[in-house]
Design a protein around this motif. Sequence first.
Motif: not given
Length: 145
Positions: A20-21, A25-26, A90-92, A117-118
Amino acid sequence: MTVRTHAIMARVPDWTYAGMMRVAIFLVFFTSARTKVEGFLTLKGSTFFLFEHEYALPFISSTWAAYLATYAEHLFAILVLAGFATRLSALALLVMTAVIQIFVYPEAYTVHLTWAAMLLYLVARGGGPLSLDRVAERKAAGRAD
């Protein structure tokens, strides 16, 4: 809450969170990226205007910032959705979120905190079992035997 209710709720598998995250985020970053382009990846004039006048990052030219941010939003959002190089992607996007929070929209901390958070979860835990990362891990483990 009863013990039984708690036990039922605790059965929600962790992989659902990651999935779901990744989708959420996408949708945030890819949708934003698509507003900056026309056609496939041709930046709009309004994108350059925004990066020059509204976003105005201090350490990079507005033209470079427009291209880098737009292409990064596309690329890393797709990679997160697919679960490929999830932690790095995700870090980027987390770094991008921090830049947006600090330099562009500091008053939007509640939204950025939700994204962070996500993204932190995905950096820490990866994309989950329904990801291309997991497929690659299984193939690599099979070759190592």
